[in-house]
Write a protein that holds these residues in place. Sequence first.
Motif, mmCIF file in Angstrom:
data_model
loop_
_atom_site.group_PDB
_atom_site.id
_atom_site.type_symbol
_atom_site.label_atom_id
_atom_site.label_comp_id
_atom_site.label_asym_id
_atom_site.label_seq_id
_atom_site.Cartn_x
_atom_site.Cartn_y
_atom_site.Cartn_z
ATOM 1 N N CYS A 52 0.835 -1.201 0.000
ATOM 2 C CA CYS A 52 0.000 0.000 0.000
ATOM 3 C C CYS A 52 0.872 1.254 0.000
ATOM 4 C CB CYS A 52 -0.927 0.012 1.216
ATOM 5 S SG CYS A 52 -2.206 -1.256 1.158
ATOM 6 N N ILE A 53 0.493 2.210 -0.823
ATOM 7 C CA ILE A 53 1.209 3.481 -0.913
ATOM 8 C C ILE A 53 0.346 4.555 -0.280
ATOM 9 C CG2 ILE A 53 2.172 5.212 -2.483
ATOM 10 C CD1 ILE A 53 2.575 2.889 -4.510
ATOM 11 N N THR A 54 0.838 5.185 0.769
ATOM 12 C CA THR A 54 0.086 6.234 1.456
ATOM 13 C C THR A 54 0.923 7.506 1.444
ATOM 14 O OG1 THR A 54 0.939 5.505 3.622
ATOM 15 C CG2 THR A 54 -1.173 4.598 2.898
ATOM 16 N N GLN A 55 0.341 8.586 0.960
ATOM 17 C CA GLN A 55 1.102 9.815 0.771
ATOM 18 C C GLN A 55 0.221 11.020 1.056
ATOM 19 O OE1 GLN A 55 3.825 11.246 0.949
ATOM 20 N NE2 GLN A 55 4.883 10.912 -0.987
ATOM 21 N N PRO A 75 5.862 8.587 -11.237
ATOM 22 C CA PRO A 75 6.570 7.308 -11.079
ATOM 23 C C PRO A 75 5.924 6.381 -10.054
ATOM 24 C CG PRO A 75 8.125 9.127 -11.145
ATOM 25 C CD PRO A 75 6.759 9.739 -11.039
ATOM 26 N N VAL A 76 5.429 6.971 -8.969
ATOM 27 C CA VAL A 76 4.779 6.164 -7.935
ATOM 28 C C VAL A 76 3.483 5.555 -8.464
ATOM 29 C CG1 VAL A 76 3.759 6.234 -5.633
ATOM 30 C CG2 VAL A 76 5.800 7.589 -6.135
ATOM 31 N N LEU A 77 2.702 6.371 -9.156
ATOM 32 C CA LEU A 77 1.438 5.887 -9.702
ATOM 33 C C LEU A 77 1.664 4.824 -10.774
ATOM 34 C CD1 LEU A 77 -0.378 9.335 -9.970
ATOM 35 C CD2 LEU A 77 -0.671 7.598 -8.189
ATOM 36 N N MET A 78 2.737 4.973 -11.547
ATOM 37 C CA MET A 78 3.042 3.986 -12.577
ATOM 38 C C MET A 78 3.457 2.659 -11.966
ATOM 39 S SD MET A 78 4.924 6.567 -15.279
ATOM 40 C CE MET A 78 5.505 5.291 -16.372
ATOM 41 N N VAL A 79 4.213 2.694 -10.869
ATOM 42 C CA VAL A 79 4.559 1.463 -10.153
ATOM 43 C C VAL A 79 3.290 0.785 -9.640
ATOM 44 C CG1 VAL A 79 5.645 0.545 -8.059
ATOM 45 C CG2 VAL A 79 6.898 2.142 -9.518
ATOM 46 N N ALA A 80 2.382 1.586 -9.091
ATOM 47 C CA ALA A 80 1.117 1.044 -8.592
ATOM 48 C C ALA A 80 0.347 0.338 -9.698
ATOM 49 C CB ALA A 80 0.270 2.145 -7.976
ATOM 50 N N LEU A 81 0.279 0.946 -10.868
ATOM 51 C CA LEU A 81 -0.435 0.352 -12.003
ATOM 52 C C LEU A 81 0.249 -0.919 -12.479
ATOM 53 C CD1 LEU A 81 -1.231 3.646 -13.925
ATOM 54 C CD2 LEU A 81 -2.937 2.065 -13.014
ATOM 55 N N GLN A 82 1.564 -0.916 -12.529
ATOM 56 C CA GLN A 82 2.303 -2.085 -12.992
ATOM 57 C C GLN A 82 2.176 -3.269 -12.038
ATOM 58 O OE1 GLN A 82 6.263 -0.502 -13.372
ATOM 59 N NE2 GLN A 82 5.719 0.810 -15.115
ATOM 60 N N GLU A 83 2.044 -2.985 -10.732
ATOM 61 C CA GLU A 83 2.071 -4.051 -9.730
ATOM 62 C C GLU A 83 0.730 -4.282 -9.046
ATOM 63 O OE1 GLU A 83 5.267 -3.168 -7.054
ATOM 64 O OE2 GLU A 83 6.786 -3.150 -8.658
ATOM 65 N N GLY A 84 -0.281 -3.473 -9.373
ATOM 66 C CA GLY A 84 -1.593 -3.657 -8.774
ATOM 67 C C GLY A 84 -1.667 -3.224 -7.327
ATOM 68 N N ARG A 85 -1.054 -2.107 -7.006
ATOM 69 C CA ARG A 85 -1.034 -1.630 -5.621
ATOM 70 C C ARG A 85 -2.215 -0.699 -5.332
ATOM 71 N NH1 ARG A 85 4.810 -0.809 -3.107
ATOM 72 N NH2 ARG A 85 6.048 -2.280 -4.321
ATOM 73 N N THR A 86 -2.506 -0.534 -4.049
ATOM 74 C CA THR A 86 -3.501 0.430 -3.581
ATOM 75 C C THR A 86 -2.787 1.711 -3.194
ATOM 76 O OG1 THR A 86 -4.990 -1.293 -2.763
ATOM 77 C CG2 THR A 86 -5.253 0.902 -1.824
ATOM 78 N N VAL A 87 -3.264 2.858 -3.725
ATOM 79 C CA VAL A 87 -2.650 4.154 -3.468
ATOM 80 C C VAL A 87 -3.676 5.054 -2.788
ATOM 81 C CG1 VAL A 87 -1.436 6.112 -4.483
ATOM 82 C CG2 VAL A 87 -1.333 3.880 -5.605
ATOM 83 N N VAL A 88 -3.304 5.627 -1.640
ATOM 84 C CA VAL A 88 -4.182 6.549 -0.914
ATOM 85 C C VAL A 88 -3.416 7.854 -0.723
ATOM 86 C CG1 VAL A 88 -5.542 6.922 1.174
ATOM 87 C CG2 VAL A 88 -5.301 4.614 0.249
ATOM 88 N N VAL A 89 -3.943 8.948 -1.286
ATOM 89 C CA VAL A 89 -3.208 10.210 -1.325
ATOM 90 C C VAL A 89 -4.082 11.354 -0.821
ATOM 91 C CG1 VAL A 89 -1.853 11.791 -2.743
ATOM 92 C CG2 VAL A 89 -1.972 9.378 -3.372
ATOM 93 N N ASP A 90 -3.567 12.087 0.133
ATOM 94 C CA ASP A 90 -4.243 13.283 0.612
ATOM 95 C C ASP A 90 -3.782 14.477 -0.226
ATOM 96 O OD1 ASP A 90 -5.848 14.884 2.186
ATOM 97 O OD2 ASP A 90 -4.357 15.127 3.781
ATOM 98 N N GLU A 91 -4.755 15.270 -0.698
ATOM 99 C CA GLU A 91 -4.500 16.476 -1.491
ATOM 100 C C GLU A 91 -3.715 16.173 -2.770
ATOM 101 O OE1 GLU A 91 -3.276 20.011 0.492
ATOM 102 O OE2 GLU A 91 -4.504 19.639 2.256
#
Length: 401
Positions: free
Chosen positions: A199-202, A278-294
């Motif tokens: 999970c990517i949280t930013q 780059p972070v979003l592209m990694v998420a798309l390539q690997e099927g990750r969940t991304v949660v981003v504030d603002e």
Amino acid sequence: MLCQFSFQNFKSYKDETTFDFRAMAIPEFQDALIRQEKAEDLLPVSAVYGPNGGGKTNLLQAFFCLINLVVKPIHALEKNRQPMIFQQGSSVAPFMLDESSANEPTIFQVFFRVGEKEYQYYISLKEEIVFESLLWRTLGGKKTGLIFERDGQKIELGASINKASINLDVNPKMPYLSFLAINYNIPVIAEVQNWFESCITQSYANPRAENIVLVSKSETTKESLIHALNDVGIDLSGYRYDEDSKHLFTQRTINGKVYELPFEAESDGTKKMIAALPVLMVALQEGRTVVVDELDAKLHPKLLRYVIQMFKNPELNKKGAQLLFSSHDLTTMKNTVFRRDEIWFAAMNDNHESEIYSLYEFRQEDNTRVKSTAAFDKQYLEGRYGADPYLSNMLTGRDWA
């Protein structure tokens, strides 16, 4: 893939609050849904809107907090199974505006899928862990299996991990899931651990976030990033990271000659896209969940729309990546961009407690749902959805003197 997230007694949220990534039975953007055999369709994107102080950030921080609870002790002991990308932390903090909540536990619960399994993780804690459990079931199955359950310091192991060698004595402040991940090589625990770590949280509320750039040495990844930047009108021909000075330089080719600029010299919007893409592209390539504030901070609306469409494009999103973000940008709050169940609102009630609801759940004065053809942004500004009363007051010409 994230299916559902619930929490209670966290910051401005007192009562149980549930955010749902499961798609409702509505016709919009059917091709963009994440589909899996024997399972409910999931949404690839959701956006949270609402006034300042309404609870948008606290909603996302609840998720940050859960991920941090599990992953932080694993990462501290260098027992993580994969490189973690930008996991923004948040501390446990109960609702403080009544006489009882401050002394009650904070609760988190998450349902997520990995392969052909769905997991349910639950944790309740104050200074120490009060209750914790991990359950699983096969997709489409009705029977739920116990992996472990912890009630205070009493721990019960399910059949899949019940071995005499597994220690049942654990620090009362450490999640048992983290303890198992650190000390044992158990396939089912490793699978769950990998999901939490993926999970990517930013938070772009922190100005430092947009100056942290994930630089790949892969030429293919580099070309994909440059292509994506060009798609949104950022005319770069390349970039170079100087190992000696630890500085990033952007490149432009003019009349056959390459010119370089330090990353710091770029506009805020360009820096934000170079940091985020780059972070979003990694998420798309690997099927990750991304949660981003603002996510929309300092981004032109067309750049935000581009990011949203990346996740809603099944040709780009082949592995079920998901994006949840908070936003004030109303130019993307349109039926040409979102389904009704992809738009959520966070707002304070009369007791100063945050609540959330989706546009699909919202009922109009005649008890009907908002139509898929409605002008979402216009109706929101008119105060019809209940999440921005001060805008409604401004538009109706209320006298504040």
